[in-house]
Write a protein that holds these residues in place. Sequence first.
Motif, PDB file in Angstrom:
ATOM      1  N   GLY A 200      44.742  38.031  39.278  1.00 14.93           N
ATOM      2  CA  GLY A 200      44.543  39.466  39.251  1.00 14.93           C
ATOM      3  C   GLY A 200      45.210  40.068  38.029  1.00 14.93           C
ATOM      4  O   GLY A 200      46.003  39.405  37.344  1.00 14.93           O
ATOM      5  N   PRO A 201      44.937  41.331  37.754  1.00 15.10           N
ATOM      6  CA  PRO A 201      45.489  41.966  36.556  1.00 15.10           C
ATOM      7  C   PRO A 201      47.017  42.053  36.551  1.00 15.10           C
ATOM      8  O   PRO A 201      47.637  41.856  35.496  1.00 15.10           O
ATOM      9  CB  PRO A 201      44.858  43.353  36.526  1.00 15.10           C
ATOM     10  CG  PRO A 201      44.164  43.532  37.817  1.00 15.10           C
ATOM     11  CD  PRO A 201      44.010  42.202  38.465  1.00 15.10           C
TER      12      PRO A 201
ATOM     13  N   GLY B 198      42.467  37.420  33.203  1.00 13.89           N
ATOM     14  CA  GLY B 198      42.706  37.145  34.614  1.00 13.89           C
ATOM     15  C   GLY B 198      41.558  36.379  35.246  1.00 13.89           C
ATOM     16  O   GLY B 198      41.780  35.409  35.988  1.00 13.89           O
ATOM     17  N   ARG B 199      40.323  36.789  34.955  1.00 10.03           N
ATOM     18  CA  ARG B 199      39.155  36.077  35.492  1.00 10.03           C
ATOM     19  C   ARG B 199      39.134  34.628  35.021  1.00 10.03           C
ATOM     20  O   ARG B 199      38.844  33.717  35.787  1.00 10.03           O
ATOM     21  CB  ARG B 199      37.861  36.779  35.104  1.00 10.03           C
ATOM     22  CG  ARG B 199      37.513  37.938  36.019  1.00 10.03           C
ATOM     23  CD  ARG B 199      36.088  38.423  35.809  1.00 10.03           C
ATOM     24  NE  ARG B 199      35.836  38.946  34.466  1.00 10.03           N
ATOM     25  CZ  ARG B 199      36.094  40.182  34.080  1.00 10.03           C
ATOM     26  NH1 ARG B 199      36.630  41.052  34.915  1.00 10.03           N
ATOM     27  NH2 ARG B 199      35.824  40.577  32.855  1.00 10.03           N
ATOM     28  N   ALA B 200      39.445  34.418  33.744  1.00 11.26           N
ATOM     29  CA  ALA B 200      39.434  33.059  33.192  1.00 11.26           C
ATOM     30  C   ALA B 200      40.460  32.161  33.883  1.00 11.26           C
ATOM     31  O   ALA B 200      40.245  30.958  34.024  1.00 11.26           O
ATOM     32  CB  ALA B 200      39.703  33.099  31.685  1.00 11.26           C
ATOM     33  N   TYR B 201      41.560  32.738  34.319  1.00 14.38           N
ATOM     34  CA  TYR B 201      42.628  31.969  34.960  1.00 14.38           C
ATOM     35  C   TYR B 201      42.660  32.142  36.478  1.00 14.38           C
ATOM     36  O   TYR B 201      43.538  31.590  37.145  1.00 14.38           O
ATOM     37  CB  TYR B 201      43.979  32.367  34.363  1.00 14.38           C
ATOM     38  CG  TYR B 201      44.242  31.730  33.027  1.00 14.38           C
ATOM     39  CD1 TYR B 201      44.904  30.511  32.930  1.00 14.38           C
ATOM     40  CD2 TYR B 201      43.815  32.343  31.850  1.00 14.38           C
ATOM     41  CE1 TYR B 201      45.131  29.922  31.703  1.00 14.38           C
ATOM     42  CE2 TYR B 201      44.039  31.760  30.617  1.00 14.38           C
ATOM     43  CZ  TYR B 201      44.699  30.548  30.545  1.00 14.38           C
ATOM     44  OH  TYR B 201      44.924  29.969  29.334  1.00 14.38           O
ATOM     45  N   GLY B 202      41.734  32.914  37.024  1.00 13.39           N
ATOM     46  CA  GLY B 202      41.699  33.120  38.465  1.00 13.39           C
ATOM     47  C   GLY B 202      42.855  33.950  38.986  1.00 13.39           C
ATOM     48  O   GLY B 202      43.331  33.737  40.102  1.00 13.39           O
TER      49      GLY B 202
ATOM     50  N   ALA C 239      41.724  41.996  32.272  1.00 12.26           N
ATOM     51  CA  ALA C 239      40.757  41.607  33.305  1.00 12.26           C
ATOM     52  C   ALA C 239      40.023  40.320  32.922  1.00 12.26           C
ATOM     53  O   ALA C 239      39.838  39.437  33.769  1.00 12.26           O
ATOM     54  CB  ALA C 239      39.762  42.739  33.546  1.00 12.26           C
ATOM     55  N   GLU C 240      39.611  40.204  31.679  1.00 13.84           N
ATOM     56  CA  GLU C 240      38.900  39.001  31.233  1.00 13.84           C
ATOM     57  C   GLU C 240      39.803  37.774  31.292  1.00 13.84           C
ATOM     58  O   GLU C 240      39.376  36.695  31.712  1.00 13.84           O
ATOM     59  CB  GLU C 240      38.367  39.196  29.809  1.00 13.84           C
ATOM     60  CG  GLU C 240      37.238  40.195  29.710  1.00 13.84           C
ATOM     61  CD  GLU C 240      36.891  40.583  28.290  1.00 13.84           C
ATOM     62  OE1 GLU C 240      35.700  40.868  28.051  1.00 13.84           O
ATOM     63  OE2 GLU C 240      37.793  40.620  27.410  1.00 13.84           O
TER      64      GLU C 240
ATOM     65  N   SER D 101      38.271  29.214  25.906  1.00 13.53           N
ATOM     66  CA  SER D 101      38.628  30.604  26.204  1.00 13.53           C
ATOM     67  C   SER D 101      37.927  31.625  25.311  1.00 13.53           C
ATOM     68  O   SER D 101      38.153  32.808  25.448  1.00 13.53           O
ATOM     69  CB  SER D 101      40.141  30.789  26.127  1.00 13.53           C
ATOM     70  OG  SER D 101      40.623  30.477  24.846  1.00 13.53           O
TER      71      SER D 101
ATOM     72  N   THR E 152      48.365  38.614  35.764  1.00 16.93           N
ATOM     73  CA  THR E 152      48.052  38.299  34.368  1.00 16.93           C
ATOM     74  C   THR E 152      49.046  38.980  33.437  1.00 16.93           C
ATOM     75  O   THR E 152      49.580  38.362  32.513  1.00 16.93           O
ATOM     76  CB  THR E 152      46.609  38.735  34.034  1.00 16.93           C
ATOM     77  OG1 THR E 152      45.720  38.053  34.924  1.00 16.93           O
ATOM     78  CG2 THR E 152      46.247  38.415  32.599  1.00 16.93           C
TER      79      THR E 152
END
Length: 100
Positions: free
Chosen positions: A35-36, A29-33, A26-27, A80, A39
Amino acid sequence: MSQRPDLMPEREQGMLIMRARGFTIAEIGRAYGLGPDRTRQVIKAACKALGATEPVHALAIALAVGLFTVEDLSGSNDWSGELKIPQHVREAMTGARPEE
């Protein structure tokens, strides 16, 4: 990061390094925009690019062939984030005792 674009794209390298640093799907995925599911697909592609069976195997291969360095994993100069080291490990390495 020792760039070897012939082995895997930079995004796959970055995600694999974040995973090695202890970031969750999740983290990352958020950093790269992303979804799980996406990712996980990208990390799986990074593993496949190195002929690895799982992310820890991919990391070992990447270190062995010079794709990543130990400094890459520390994350001190990277957007990151730093390596996530649990507090009890930090305390054990510095000789500090937890407060009771």
